[in-house]
Design a protein around this motif. Sequence first.
Motif, short mmCIF file in Angstrom:
data_model
loop_
_atom_site.label_atom_id
_atom_site.label_comp_id
_atom_site.label_asym_id
_atom_site.label_seq_id
_atom_site.Cartn_x
_atom_site.Cartn_y
_atom_site.Cartn_z
N THR A 183 1.13 -1.50 -0.30
CA THR A 183 -0.10 0.17 -0.25
C THR A 183 0.84 1.43 0.19
OG1 THR A 183 -1.82 -0.80 1.30
CG2 THR A 183 -1.95 1.49 1.22
N LYS A 184 1.83 1.02 0.83
CA LYS A 184 2.69 2.56 0.97
C LYS A 184 3.34 2.70 -0.08
CE LYS A 184 1.68 4.40 4.71
NZ LYS A 184 0.71 5.20 4.87
N VAL A 185 4.44 1.38 -0.80
CA VAL A 185 5.54 1.70 -1.83
C VAL A 185 4.64 2.23 -3.33
CG1 VAL A 185 6.13 0.03 -3.36
CG2 VAL A 185 6.64 -0.55 -0.77
N THR A 186 3.38 1.89 -3.31
CA THR A 186 2.24 2.44 -4.68
C THR A 186 1.77 2.95 -4.50
OG1 THR A 186 0.31 0.67 -4.01
CG2 THR A 186 1.77 -0.66 -5.12
N GLY A 187 1.12 3.92 -3.07
CA GLY A 187 0.32 4.82 -2.99
C GLY A 187 -1.20 4.89 -2.95
N TYR A 188 -1.40 3.61 -2.53
CA TYR A 188 -2.74 3.66 -2.46
C TYR A 188 -3.35 4.52 -1.82
CZ TYR A 188 -7.68 1.18 -2.15
OH TYR A 188 -8.93 1.02 -1.67
N THR A 189 -4.70 5.00 -2.28
CA THR A 189 -5.85 6.04 -1.50
C THR A 189 -6.86 5.11 -1.94
OG1 THR A 189 -5.14 7.34 -3.01
CG2 THR A 189 -4.00 7.57 -0.69
N PRO A 190 -7.91 5.24 -1.09
CA PRO A 190 -9.14 4.61 -0.89
C PRO A 190 -10.29 5.27 -1.84
CG PRO A 190 -9.00 5.00 1.67
CD PRO A 190 -8.00 5.32 1.04
N VAL A 191 -10.97 4.94 -2.77
CA VAL A 191 -11.45 6.16 -3.98
C VAL A 191 -13.18 6.41 -2.63
CG1 VAL A 191 -13.93 6.06 -5.43
CG2 VAL A 191 -11.87 5.07 -6.07
N LEU A 192 -13.55 8.14 -2.34
CA LEU A 192 -14.56 7.99 -1.38
C LEU A 192 -15.95 7.73 -2.19
CD1 LEU A 192 -13.99 11.67 -0.24
CD2 LEU A 192 -13.30 9.51 0.87
N ALA A 193 -16.86 6.52 -1.14
CA ALA A 193 -17.65 6.17 -1.42
C ALA A 193 -18.84 7.55 -1.93
CB ALA A 193 -18.30 4.59 -0.23
N GLY A 194 -19.60 6.95 -2.63
CA GLY A 194 -21.08 8.46 -2.74
C GLY A 194 -20.88 9.71 -3.49
N THR A 195 -19.79 9.44 -3.91
CA THR A 195 -18.82 11.01 -4.21
C THR A 195 -18.84 11.00 -5.37
OG1 THR A 195 -17.16 10.36 -3.49
CG2 THR A 195 -17.21 11.13 -1.76
#
Length: 195
Positions: A183-195
């Motif tokens: 997660t840290k290496v790829t820079g993954y961030t979640p997509v906000l739901a319902g936006t």
Amino acid sequence: MAKIRELWEKQTVQKLFLCFWMYAVLGWCYEVFLEVVVYRWGFTNRGEMFGPYCPIYGVGALLFLLSFGWLMKKKDVKWLNIVKPLLIFLGCMAVATAVELAATYILEYTKGSWPWQTYSRYKYNFQARIALSTSVRFGLGGLLFMYIVQPLFDRLLSRPKPKTINIIAIIVLIIVVTDFIITKVTGYTPVLAGT
């Protein structure tokens, strides 16, 4: 140090660690269920890492156990047994709401946002960080957790031999650490739901 060794030998640390991640996975399932079935937003990964877990649920579960485990064990005071469900409900509601509020500040500081900003749509909310209706669900979830789910997990975790519990805990630790690194290496961030 002796107390930690005693907890380790009694498998308390390992079992709490496994409970943490079991509840993180259940929390992820609950979030996805709400997103897909209840709100019909479609699927997004509700966790902060790639894996199917929301660690905030693990934090809440451990806090419930540490805060109210002693109350659940008290069975000899009749009047307490009558009001115990209400105390558990209100206590879990307060603890989980405080955890969620703290998590929004931590996530905002570390990631710039938090995944449940949709609370702005709720009638009674505080800065879209917490909302009354979710707090009530936390209280109900706490009742379910303390009276049904945790006793089931306790029975499940009492069956394997200590060596097996240690192996399972190490495997889970390796999976989570690997996921965290990816997660840290790829820079993954979640997509906000319902936006």
